[in-house]
Design a protein around this motif. Structure first.
Motif, mmCIF file in Angstrom:
data_model
loop_
_atom_site.group_PDB
_atom_site.id
_atom_site.type_symbol
_atom_site.label_atom_id
_atom_site.label_comp_id
_atom_site.label_asym_id
_atom_site.label_seq_id
_atom_site.Cartn_x
_atom_site.Cartn_y
_atom_site.Cartn_z
ATOM 1 N N GLU A 5 40.606 46.983 38.435
ATOM 2 C CA GLU A 5 41.624 47.099 38.992
ATOM 3 C C GLU A 5 42.680 45.986 38.510
ATOM 4 O OE1 GLU A 5 40.440 47.029 42.990
ATOM 5 O OE2 GLU A 5 41.203 48.885 43.374
ATOM 6 N N VAL A 6 42.332 44.794 38.257
ATOM 7 C CA VAL A 6 42.759 43.947 37.104
ATOM 8 C C VAL A 6 42.896 44.267 35.940
ATOM 9 C CG1 VAL A 6 41.888 41.908 36.266
ATOM 10 C CG2 VAL A 6 41.729 41.729 38.754
ATOM 11 N N GLU A 7 42.490 45.118 35.406
ATOM 12 C CA GLU A 7 42.547 44.994 33.923
ATOM 13 C C GLU A 7 43.989 46.162 33.738
ATOM 14 O OE1 GLU A 7 41.645 44.083 31.424
ATOM 15 O OE2 GLU A 7 40.556 42.946 32.133
ATOM 16 N N GLU A 8 43.761 47.236 35.084
ATOM 17 C CA GLU A 8 45.411 48.219 34.995
ATOM 18 C C GLU A 8 46.657 46.832 35.657
ATOM 19 O OE1 GLU A 8 44.336 51.009 38.493
ATOM 20 O OE2 GLU A 8 46.575 52.280 38.224
ATOM 21 N N ILE A 74 52.747 48.983 40.470
ATOM 22 C CA ILE A 74 51.943 47.262 40.385
ATOM 23 C C ILE A 74 51.646 47.020 41.996
ATOM 24 C CG2 ILE A 74 52.659 44.828 40.298
ATOM 25 C CD1 ILE A 74 54.431 45.529 37.471
ATOM 26 N N GLU A 75 52.987 47.938 42.532
ATOM 27 C CA GLU A 75 52.481 47.519 44.516
ATOM 28 C C GLU A 75 50.915 47.823 44.962
ATOM 29 O OE1 GLU A 75 54.367 50.157 46.520
ATOM 30 O OE2 GLU A 75 54.505 48.895 48.545
ATOM 31 N N ASP A 76 50.906 49.118 44.274
ATOM 32 C CA ASP A 76 49.466 50.192 44.568
ATOM 33 C C ASP A 76 48.457 49.200 43.927
ATOM 34 O OD1 ASP A 76 51.175 52.035 45.180
ATOM 35 O OD2 ASP A 76 50.595 53.556 43.433
ATOM 36 N N VAL A 77 48.247 48.748 42.651
ATOM 37 C CA VAL A 77 46.960 47.915 42.640
ATOM 38 C C VAL A 77 46.995 46.433 43.172
ATOM 39 C CG1 VAL A 77 46.219 47.226 40.449
ATOM 40 C CG2 VAL A 77 47.134 49.363 40.485
ATOM 41 N N ILE A 78 48.028 45.796 43.580
ATOM 42 C CA ILE A 78 48.370 44.810 44.468
ATOM 43 C C ILE A 78 47.218 45.284 45.485
ATOM 44 C CG2 ILE A 78 49.335 43.130 45.915
ATOM 45 C CD1 ILE A 78 51.004 43.003 43.391
ATOM 46 N N LYS A 79 48.115 46.592 46.281
ATOM 47 C CA LYS A 79 47.583 46.599 48.021
ATOM 48 C C LYS A 79 46.047 46.925 47.694
ATOM 49 C CE LYS A 79 51.441 48.925 49.676
ATOM 50 N NZ LYS A 79 51.690 49.932 49.686
ATOM 51 N N ARG A 84 40.733 44.986 48.954
ATOM 52 C CA ARG A 84 38.933 45.221 48.629
ATOM 53 C C ARG A 84 39.097 43.349 49.157
ATOM 54 N NH1 ARG A 84 36.954 44.357 43.255
ATOM 55 N NH2 ARG A 84 38.540 45.257 42.747
ATOM 56 N N PHE A 85 39.858 42.937 48.765
ATOM 57 C CA PHE A 85 38.913 41.031 48.972
ATOM 58 C C PHE A 85 39.542 41.156 49.842
ATOM 59 C CE2 PHE A 85 39.585 41.809 44.840
ATOM 60 C CZ PHE A 85 37.904 42.139 44.162
ATOM 61 N N GLY A 86 40.845 41.405 51.355
ATOM 62 C CA GLY A 86 40.693 41.406 52.651
ATOM 63 C C GLY A 86 41.615 40.586 52.845
ATOM 64 N N ASP A 89 46.170 36.685 49.931
ATOM 65 C CA ASP A 89 45.732 35.242 49.681
ATOM 66 C C ASP A 89 45.080 35.265 48.790
ATOM 67 O OD1 ASP A 89 47.031 34.391 51.077
ATOM 68 O OD2 ASP A 89 46.431 33.565 52.465
ATOM 69 N N TRP A 90 44.518 36.356 48.082
ATOM 70 C CA TRP A 90 43.183 36.364 47.432
ATOM 71 C C TRP A 90 43.935 36.808 46.404
ATOM 72 C CZ3 TRP A 90 40.738 39.300 43.964
ATOM 73 C CH2 TRP A 90 39.544 38.557 43.611
ATOM 74 N N VAL A 91 44.957 37.551 46.420
ATOM 75 C CA VAL A 91 45.731 38.619 45.147
ATOM 76 C C VAL A 91 45.776 36.896 44.347
ATOM 77 C CG1 VAL A 91 47.070 40.074 44.505
ATOM 78 C CG2 VAL A 91 45.857 40.526 46.336
ATOM 79 N N SER A 92 46.541 35.951 44.945
ATOM 80 C CA SER A 92 47.494 34.667 44.500
ATOM 81 C C SER A 92 46.653 34.774 43.459
ATOM 82 C CB SER A 92 48.012 33.932 45.318
ATOM 83 O OG SER A 92 47.113 33.602 46.175
#
Ligand code: SF4
Length: 368
Positions: A5-8, A74-79, A84-86, A89-92
């Motif tokens: 997902e990060v690579e995407e 981008i929105e889909d991957v961030i969601k 996945r990580f709950g 905040d974690w995505v930041s």
């Protein structure tokens, strides 16, 4: 870390222009660039410098639609990452050039920079509820109304949660659009236009080469209101210098009263060394107002104002201070409601006039 997902996330980017109104920054609007730069670039006080004086160009419909698809991706991957990580905040922690590319911001190449900039814009927009979108750059209405309607509908279809779509527009273009076209744009989702009125005085408008007359402002503004598009008009106290100060204030109030916009936003003239008006100031043709003269001009304007919108000082360019060092006027995006708070604004102006001029520091460091 090898993560699909990060690579995407690193695959997507879209065009982002250099500026948007502060109120759109406050709401973390999603930025969609439908044209690039300013098609006029001749106003003496600005000269298209916010866009680096780059040549104006229209973008193709396909190019813009592709950008909107990238935003959706981008929105889909961030969601997915947040699920996945709950937490968001974690995505930041992922949206960090060191994490994504092992580089600092200033080491990124153009593609990497655009990728991070795009992810940050979508992430901030998502964190603020995905409510607002701003169409860049200086005058989106120069696009054909048909193409603009296609874009607005595409945004609404893919992001039904969006509550407000806004854009900049020039009065010269707005006044030439048909009422039917504006109604069509409103129905497709265009909710608010930000227009640089600057002055309602024809001598000032001509002097600064605005490329619009007071009548253009009135015709364009009234048409937008008739189409039920919300209107933010930007005025520039001090733009007439000492010579045209009074007529600038009186005629700006007259034009605002005729249009009756939802918002009037004050952006006092601040000399920009990369512009022709700055040159005229240096050679003595244009005389800059003193801080008290700015306030006296503002007082004439406010006294003559008879509209039912909000007067806002939502930018640090409104440099006047109180004795305690706080800004004289609230910098709130909703400002002061007229006519109810007209007396309050006049009292604040008097308060500013009672304070020694040296307290109102109009920052002109390049004059030193
Ligand atoms: S129209 Fe706006 S962006 Fe263009 S030169 Fe004038 S003030 Fe600047």
């Amino acid at each position: 870390m090898e993560d699909l997902e990060v690579e995407e996330l690193k695959k997507y980017k879209f065009e982002i222009g250099p500026i948007r109104p502060p109120s759109e920054g406050g709401s973390h609007s999603l930025l969609i660039r439908v044209t690039c730069n300013c098609p006029w670039s001749k106003c003496k006080f600005c000269y298209g410098t916010p866009y680096g004086r780059e040549k104006f160009r229209k973008r193709g419909l396909e190019e813009i639609i592709k950008d909107i698809q990238s935003i959706k991706n981008i929105e889909d991957v961030i969601k997915r990452l947040a699920a996945r990580f709950g937490s968001m905040d974690w995505v930041s922690h992922i949206i960090d050039p060191l994490f994504l590319y092992g580089k600092f911001f200033d080491e990124l190449d153009d593609t990497e920079y655009k990728n991070i900039q795009s992810i940050i814009n979508v992430y901030n927009w998502m964190c603020s509820g995905e409510k607002t979108v701003f169409l860049q750059d200086a005058n989106s209405l120069v696009m054909s109304s048909k193409d603009l309607v296609t874009i607005l509908k595409y945004i609404k279809k893919h992001f039904p949660q969006v509550e407000r779509i806004t854009s900049y527009a020039r009065s010269s273009t707005l006044s030439r659009k048909s009422l039917n076209d504006l109604i069509m744009l409103k129905n497709a989702g265009l909710d608010r236009l930000h227009v640089g009125l600057e002055s309602g005085d024809d001598d000032v408008l001509k002097y600064v080469n605005k490329g619009a007359t007071a009548d253009d402002h009135i015709i364009g503004g009234k048409k937008a209101k008739k189409a039920k598009i919300e209107l933010s008009e930007y005025i520039m106290p001090g733009l007439g210098g000492k010579k045209l100060s009074r007529q600038h204030a009186e005629n700006t109030a007259r034009v605002i009263n005729e249009i009756n916009p939802d918002y009037v936003r004050s952006r006092p003239y601040t000399p920009n060394p990369l512009t022709p008006l700055y040159e005229e100031m240096i050679n003595g043709e244009f005389e800059l107002l003193t801080p008290h003269e700015y306030l006296k001009e503002l007082k004439i304007l406010v006294k003559n104002l008879n509209f039912e919108g909000r007067l806002c000082f939502d930018h640090m360019m409104n440099f006047w201070m109180k004795k305690d060092g706080k800004p004289l006027f609230s910098r709130n995006y909703e400002g002061y409601k007229f006519p109810d708070e007209k007396g309050r604004v006049l009292s604040l102006i008097d308060e500013g006039l009672s304070i020694d001029e040296s307290v109102h520091e109009h920052k002109l460091e390049y004059l030193a």
